[in-house]
Scaffold this motif. Structure first.
Motif, PDB file in Angstrom:
ATOM      1  N   SER A  32       0.834  -1.208   0.000  1.00  0.00           N
ATOM      2  CA  SER A  32       0.000   0.000   0.000  1.00  0.00           C
ATOM      3  C   SER A  32       0.868   1.258   0.000  1.00  0.00           C
ATOM      4  O   SER A  32       2.051   1.213   0.353  1.00  0.00           O
ATOM      5  CB  SER A  32      -0.892   0.010   1.240  1.00  0.00           C
ATOM      6  OG  SER A  32      -0.100   0.183   2.402  1.00  0.00           O
ATOM      7  N   VAL A  33       0.265   2.347  -0.380  1.00  0.00           N
ATOM      8  CA  VAL A  33       0.961   3.634  -0.349  1.00  0.00           C
ATOM      9  C   VAL A  33       1.451   3.960   1.067  1.00  0.00           C
ATOM     10  O   VAL A  33       2.605   4.374   1.239  1.00  0.00           O
ATOM     11  CB  VAL A  33       0.073   4.763  -0.931  1.00  0.00           C
ATOM     12  CG1 VAL A  33       0.662   6.136  -0.646  1.00  0.00           C
ATOM     13  CG2 VAL A  33      -0.114   4.555  -2.431  1.00  0.00           C
ATOM     14  N   PRO A  34       0.628   3.766   2.133  1.00  0.00           N
ATOM     15  CA  PRO A  34       1.150   4.025   3.477  1.00  0.00           C
ATOM     16  C   PRO A  34       2.376   3.168   3.823  1.00  0.00           C
ATOM     17  O   PRO A  34       3.299   3.664   4.472  1.00  0.00           O
ATOM     18  CB  PRO A  34      -0.040   3.693   4.388  1.00  0.00           C
ATOM     19  CG  PRO A  34      -1.249   3.975   3.543  1.00  0.00           C
ATOM     20  CD  PRO A  34      -0.851   3.535   2.168  1.00  0.00           C
ATOM     21  N   GLN A  35       2.420   1.920   3.358  1.00  0.00           N
ATOM     22  CA  GLN A  35       3.593   1.076   3.606  1.00  0.00           C
ATOM     23  C   GLN A  35       4.828   1.627   2.903  1.00  0.00           C
ATOM     24  O   GLN A  35       5.923   1.632   3.471  1.00  0.00           O
ATOM     25  CB  GLN A  35       3.329  -0.359   3.136  1.00  0.00           C
ATOM     26  CG  GLN A  35       2.348  -1.123   3.994  1.00  0.00           C
ATOM     27  CD  GLN A  35       1.934  -2.438   3.351  1.00  0.00           C
ATOM     28  OE1 GLN A  35       1.666  -2.512   2.160  1.00  0.00           O
ATOM     29  NE2 GLN A  35       1.875  -3.483   4.168  1.00  0.00           N
ATOM     30  N   ILE A  36       4.638   2.070   1.672  1.00  0.00           N
ATOM     31  CA  ILE A  36       5.752   2.639   0.906  1.00  0.00           C
ATOM     32  C   ILE A  36       6.283   3.889   1.599  1.00  0.00           C
ATOM     33  O   ILE A  36       7.490   4.047   1.785  1.00  0.00           O
ATOM     34  CB  ILE A  36       5.309   2.968  -0.537  1.00  0.00           C
ATOM     35  CG1 ILE A  36       5.008   1.674  -1.305  1.00  0.00           C
ATOM     36  CG2 ILE A  36       6.364   3.804  -1.258  1.00  0.00           C
ATOM     37  CD1 ILE A  36       4.220   1.890  -2.581  1.00  0.00           C
ATOM     38  N   TYR A  48       0.897  12.367  -2.508  1.00  0.00           N
ATOM     39  CA  TYR A  48       0.359  13.025  -3.691  1.00  0.00           C
ATOM     40  C   TYR A  48       1.029  14.366  -4.007  1.00  0.00           C
ATOM     41  O   TYR A  48       0.762  14.955  -5.056  1.00  0.00           O
ATOM     42  CB  TYR A  48      -1.164  13.144  -3.593  1.00  0.00           C
ATOM     43  CG  TYR A  48      -1.792  11.778  -3.698  1.00  0.00           C
ATOM     44  CD1 TYR A  48      -1.887  11.129  -4.934  1.00  0.00           C
ATOM     45  CD2 TYR A  48      -2.230  11.100  -2.565  1.00  0.00           C
ATOM     46  CE1 TYR A  48      -2.425   9.856  -5.039  1.00  0.00           C
ATOM     47  CE2 TYR A  48      -2.777   9.819  -2.666  1.00  0.00           C
ATOM     48  CZ  TYR A  48      -2.870   9.207  -3.903  1.00  0.00           C
ATOM     49  OH  TYR A  48      -3.391   7.941  -4.008  1.00  0.00           O
ATOM     50  N   ALA A  49       1.929  14.795  -3.166  1.00  0.00           N
ATOM     51  CA  ALA A  49       2.745  15.957  -3.506  1.00  0.00           C
ATOM     52  C   ALA A  49       3.858  15.548  -4.477  1.00  0.00           C
ATOM     53  O   ALA A  49       4.470  16.400  -5.119  1.00  0.00           O
ATOM     54  CB  ALA A  49       3.359  16.561  -2.243  1.00  0.00           C
ATOM     55  N   HIS A  50       4.086  14.234  -4.590  1.00  0.00           N
ATOM     56  CA  HIS A  50       5.159  13.727  -5.436  1.00  0.00           C
ATOM     57  C   HIS A  50       4.666  12.901  -6.621  1.00  0.00           C
ATOM     58  O   HIS A  50       5.345  12.833  -7.652  1.00  0.00           O
ATOM     59  CB  HIS A  50       6.116  12.880  -4.599  1.00  0.00           C
ATOM     60  CG  HIS A  50       6.769  13.645  -3.506  1.00  0.00           C
ATOM     61  ND1 HIS A  50       7.876  14.428  -3.713  1.00  0.00           N
ATOM     62  CD2 HIS A  50       6.455  13.774  -2.192  1.00  0.00           C
ATOM     63  CE1 HIS A  50       8.228  15.010  -2.570  1.00  0.00           C
ATOM     64  NE2 HIS A  50       7.382  14.625  -1.636  1.00  0.00           N
ATOM     65  N   PHE A  51       3.520  12.249  -6.483  1.00  0.00           N
ATOM     66  CA  PHE A  51       3.006  11.354  -7.520  1.00  0.00           C
ATOM     67  C   PHE A  51       1.514  11.566  -7.711  1.00  0.00           C
ATOM     68  O   PHE A  51       0.793  11.820  -6.753  1.00  0.00           O
ATOM     69  CB  PHE A  51       3.256   9.883  -7.133  1.00  0.00           C
ATOM     70  CG  PHE A  51       4.709   9.569  -6.952  1.00  0.00           C
ATOM     71  CD1 PHE A  51       5.501   9.248  -8.047  1.00  0.00           C
ATOM     72  CD2 PHE A  51       5.296   9.615  -5.700  1.00  0.00           C
ATOM     73  CE1 PHE A  51       6.862   8.984  -7.899  1.00  0.00           C
ATOM     74  CE2 PHE A  51       6.647   9.352  -5.533  1.00  0.00           C
ATOM     75  CZ  PHE A  51       7.429   9.032  -6.637  1.00  0.00           C
ATOM     76  N   ASP A  52       1.077  11.385  -8.940  1.00  0.00           N
ATOM     77  CA  ASP A  52      -0.347  11.495  -9.241  1.00  0.00           C
ATOM     78  C   ASP A  52      -1.102  10.245  -8.824  1.00  0.00           C
ATOM     79  O   ASP A  52      -2.295  10.300  -8.524  1.00  0.00           O
ATOM     80  CB  ASP A  52      -0.568  11.726 -10.746  1.00  0.00           C
ATOM     81  CG  ASP A  52      -0.022  13.065 -11.212  1.00  0.00           C
ATOM     82  OD1 ASP A  52       0.053  14.000 -10.390  1.00  0.00           O
ATOM     83  OD2 ASP A  52       0.332  13.172 -12.400  1.00  0.00           O
ATOM     84  N   SER A  53      -0.400   9.099  -8.827  1.00  0.00           N
ATOM     85  CA  SER A  53      -1.060   7.831  -8.529  1.00  0.00           C
ATOM     86  C   SER A  53      -0.025   6.767  -8.166  1.00  0.00           C
ATOM     87  O   SER A  53       1.175   6.944  -8.418  1.00  0.00           O
ATOM     88  CB  SER A  53      -1.841   7.345  -9.754  1.00  0.00           C
ATOM     89  OG  SER A  53      -0.938   7.075 -10.822  1.00  0.00           O
ATOM     90  N   LEU A  57       3.973   5.710  -9.638  1.00  0.00           N
ATOM     91  CA  LEU A  57       5.082   5.249  -8.800  1.00  0.00           C
ATOM     92  C   LEU A  57       5.572   3.880  -9.252  1.00  0.00           C
ATOM     93  O   LEU A  57       6.779   3.636  -9.279  1.00  0.00           O
ATOM     94  CB  LEU A  57       4.655   5.204  -7.329  1.00  0.00           C
ATOM     95  CG  LEU A  57       5.697   4.675  -6.342  1.00  0.00           C
ATOM     96  CD1 LEU A  57       6.986   5.490  -6.400  1.00  0.00           C
ATOM     97  CD2 LEU A  57       5.119   4.671  -4.937  1.00  0.00           C
ATOM     98  N   VAL A  58       4.669   2.991  -9.610  1.00  0.00           N
ATOM     99  CA  VAL A  58       5.068   1.664 -10.099  1.00  0.00           C
ATOM    100  C   VAL A  58       5.974   1.818 -11.319  1.00  0.00           C
ATOM    101  O   VAL A  58       7.018   1.168 -11.407  1.00  0.00           O
ATOM    102  CB  VAL A  58       3.835   0.787 -10.438  1.00  0.00           C
ATOM    103  CG1 VAL A  58       4.249  -0.479 -11.170  1.00  0.00           C
ATOM    104  CG2 VAL A  58       3.054   0.440  -9.180  1.00  0.00           C
ATOM    105  N   ALA A  59       5.596   2.672 -12.242  1.00  0.00           N
ATOM    106  CA  ALA A  59       6.396   2.885 -13.446  1.00  0.00           C
ATOM    107  C   ALA A  59       7.800   3.394 -13.094  1.00  0.00           C
ATOM    108  O   ALA A  59       8.799   2.883 -13.606  1.00  0.00           O
ATOM    109  CB  ALA A  59       5.687   3.861 -14.380  1.00  0.00           C
ATOM    110  N   GLU A  60       7.875   4.362 -12.199  1.00  0.00           N
ATOM    111  CA  GLU A  60       9.183   4.892 -11.803  1.00  0.00           C
ATOM    112  C   GLU A  60       9.999   3.863 -11.032  1.00  0.00           C
ATOM    113  O   GLU A  60      11.217   3.790 -11.177  1.00  0.00           O
ATOM    114  CB  GLU A  60       9.019   6.174 -10.993  1.00  0.00           C
ATOM    115  CG  GLU A  60       8.613   7.337 -11.862  1.00  0.00           C
ATOM    116  CD  GLU A  60       8.829   8.685 -11.192  1.00  0.00           C
ATOM    117  OE1 GLU A  60       9.792   8.851 -10.415  1.00  0.00           O
ATOM    118  OE2 GLU A  60       8.008   9.572 -11.469  1.00  0.00           O
TER     119      GLU A  60
END
Length: 191
Positions: A32-36, A48-53, A57-60
């Motif tokens: 999950s995003v909180p885990q990351i 969301y200040a750094h990624f739209d979704s 992030l998966v792509a990066e």
């Protein structure tokens, strides 16, 4: 006072590194995003200040993971003699250390199955990264694209299978048999 651009880039890098390791260790859907964000030492509110979704992030994370793998294997190759570069990369890739450290290893055996069921955008990035790895192997192998594809597919499949079995002896045999076979198939003919 707003954060500097450099600070924001450093935070983004930490998030990508955290995601890259977490995805390789546990899979994309299981993280999950909180885990990351926690893995990066941050609160999830800033994501969301750094990624739209999460997809972005998966792509990066895919790009970052492959860059890391190619850099690491490039260092292995640089330390070997000219005639042993490819063999050294095969040994490193098909090693117990790589098998046992999915979070630090190549993204292909860790996530290929899940990526195949992902969005077109993620699959496009993954395809670019697979192409990057194939170019790296082709450069080492000094062989055509088809041979580099076969070599890469065998290496990736070997790690995937070695990680999948619960018999340590069989897992080690998979690695050693595939390593020996690939090294024999790619050895330069004796003149």
């Amino acid at each position: 006072m707003p954060y500097t651009k450099k600070h924001k880039m450093n935070i983004r890098h930490k998030i990508v590194q955290s995601a890259s390791q977490a995805f390789r260790a546990n899979g994309i859907k299981a993280v999950s995003v909180p885990q990351i964000m926690s893995g990066a030492g941050l609160t999830h509110g800033g994501f969301y200040a750094h990624f739209d979704s999460k997809e972005q992030l998966v792509a990066e994370a895919c790009k970052s993971a492959m860059e890391s793998t190619v850099t690491r294997l490039g260092s292995v190759a640089e330390q070997a003699s000219v005639e042993e570069k490819l063999g050294a990369v095969i040994e490193s890739y098909l090693s117990a250390a790589h098998r046992d450290s999915a979070e630090q290893g190549c993204i292909m055996p860790a996530l290929a199955g899940e990526i195949a069921r992902s969005s077109d955008d993620i699959r496009e990035v993954f395809t670019e990264e697979v192409s990057r790895f194939l170019s790296f192997v082709s450069g080492l192998a000094g062989q055509g694209e088809d041979k580099s594809i076969a070599l890469t597919a065998t290496m990736v499949g070997s790690i995937l299978l070695a990680r999948s079995v619960n018999d340590p002896e069989l897992s080690n045999k998979i690695l050693s048999a595939c390593q020996a076979d690939l090294k024999q198939r790619t050895a330069s003919p004796v003149s």
